[in-house]
Design an enzyme around this catalytic site. Structure first.
Site, PDB file in Angstrom:
ATOM      1  N   MET A   1       0.833  -1.196   0.000  1.00 36.01           N
ATOM      2  CA  MET A   1       0.000   0.000   0.000  1.00 36.01           C
ATOM      3  C   MET A   1       0.871   1.251   0.000  1.00 36.01           C
ATOM      4  O   MET A   1       2.093   1.165  -0.032  1.00 36.01           O
ATOM      5  CB  MET A   1      -0.935  -0.020   1.211  1.00 36.01           C
ATOM      6  CG  MET A   1      -2.149  -0.927   1.021  1.00 36.01           C
ATOM      7  SD  MET A   1      -3.378  -0.785   2.323  1.00 36.01           S
ATOM      8  CE  MET A   1      -2.697  -1.915   3.526  1.00 36.01           C
ATOM      9  N   CYS A   2       0.239   2.398   0.077  1.00 40.97           N
ATOM     10  CA  CYS A   2       0.925   3.684   0.033  1.00 40.97           C
ATOM     11  C   CYS A   2       1.696   3.926   1.326  1.00 40.97           C
ATOM     12  O   CYS A   2       1.612   3.159   2.279  1.00 40.97           O
ATOM     13  CB  CYS A   2      -0.094   4.802  -0.163  1.00 40.97           C
ATOM     14  SG  CYS A   2      -1.264   4.502  -1.490  1.00 40.97           S
ATOM     15  N   GLN A   3       2.452   5.025   1.351  1.00 36.86           N
ATOM     16  CA  GLN A   3       3.104   5.444   2.579  1.00 36.86           C
ATOM     17  C   GLN A   3       2.868   6.933   2.791  1.00 36.86           C
ATOM     18  O   GLN A   3       2.699   7.703   1.829  1.00 36.86           O
ATOM     19  CB  GLN A   3       4.595   5.140   2.557  1.00 36.86           C
ATOM     20  CG  GLN A   3       4.899   3.654   2.676  1.00 36.86           C
ATOM     21  CD  GLN A   3       6.224   3.381   3.355  1.00 36.86           C
ATOM     22  OE1 GLN A   3       6.904   4.264   3.879  1.00 36.86           O
ATOM     23  NE2 GLN A   3       6.607   2.121   3.359  1.00 36.86           N
ATOM     24  N   ASN A 105      -3.502   6.153   3.481  1.00 31.08           N
ATOM     25  CA  ASN A 105      -2.831   4.882   3.208  1.00 31.08           C
ATOM     26  C   ASN A 105      -3.792   3.772   3.601  1.00 31.08           C
ATOM     27  O   ASN A 105      -4.197   3.683   4.763  1.00 31.08           O
ATOM     28  CB  ASN A 105      -1.526   4.791   4.019  1.00 31.08           C
ATOM     29  CG  ASN A 105      -1.022   3.371   4.179  1.00 31.08           C
ATOM     30  OD1 ASN A 105      -1.292   2.509   3.343  1.00 31.08           O
ATOM     31  ND2 ASN A 105      -0.301   3.118   5.254  1.00 31.08           N
TER      32      ASN A 105
END
Length: 255
Positions: A1-3, A105
């Site tokens: 996933m995103c950060q 996120n």
């Protein structure tokens, strides 16, 4: 996933050192990046659909020491929504005559709330839908801009309605405070006197991995850095707990 990466400080501060390390993580989070800086009532927003490790826009940010008391950055690994500029975080909206910036996120399943005309997503991400719904419900709850404490209380009531749909780590700011919510993983670091050396966790190619903050700060300065994963090693990062929402004001966390 995103950060995620965020900064909150009691005096205008640049985030160049932390962002340089953060940007290297875009090798695995290569679907765009963005960063928002609050300067008084103004806001600078930089986004690009290219990964931060390759983007000329990110290179500018790493060289340009923009001073801000509140900054939010995001590197994207797409789960919902195509790779496109309109799907890059942070997202920005106006409410009560102030800019608001938001980055998320996680992954929210089956989250399709009813949204009125004032707050509609431009892109096709679950993240922007969540932001629009939060702004819509905040506007319903308060006729004018409330205090940070009142906003924190309202967010405490609203966030579970979204979090039940999946992972909902986020950062949110309107220039007076920075809110961070931990669904799975977030941590923060408070830097204050006596300042010392900081070593970046990640290798950077275009900058020094070590910075002596005693040489670039004043004794009264206080800065909080919030991130999905620690940006530095050998500093006392504090893990947030699942479901925790904190408001950071002048470099101080408030529950």
């Amino acid at each position: 996933m995103c950060q995620l990466l965020g900064m909150n400080a009691n005096t205008p501060t640049d985030i160049v050192f932390s962002f340089a390390g953060f940007a290297t993580r875009s090798v695995e989070h290569a679907d765009g990046f963005g960063i928002a800086f609050f300067e008084g009532h103004g806001l600078r927003l930089f986004v690009d659909h290219l990964p931060a490790s390759q983007s000329p826009v990110a290179s500018l940010v790493k060289r340009y020491p923009i001073k801000s008391q509140h900054a939010i950055a995001h590197i994207r690994k797409a789960t919902q929504g195509r790779v496109a500029l309109e799907n890059c975080h942070p997202f920005v909206r106006e409410l009560w005559g102030r800019y608001w910036a938001f980055a998320h996120n996680g992954n929210l399943l089956d989250f399709h709330p009813k949204l009125h005309a004032n707050f509609k997503p431009v892109g096709d991400t679950d993240s922007e839908r969540a932001f629009c719904w939060l702004m819509q419900e905040l506007s319903k709850s308060h006729a004018s801009a409330p205090s940070v404490e009142e906003l924190t209380n309202t967010l405490q009531e609203l966030v579970p309605h979204i979090a039940k749909h999946g992972t909902f780590n986020f950062m949110l700011s309107q220039g007076d405070a920075l809110w961070a919510h931990c669904s799975t993983k977030l941590q923060y670091l408070v830097r204050q006197h006596p300042f010392g050396l900081a070593h970046l966790q990640d290798t950077v190619q275009d900058g020094d991995m070590t910075l002596n903050f005693a040489e670039v700060t004043q004794p009264g300065d206080r800065v909080v850095v919030i991130a999905t994963e620690p940006i530095t090693r050998d500093e006392p990062w504090v893990p947030m707990t699942k479901g925790q929402l904190l408001a950071f004001v002048d470099g101080v966390p408030r529950g």
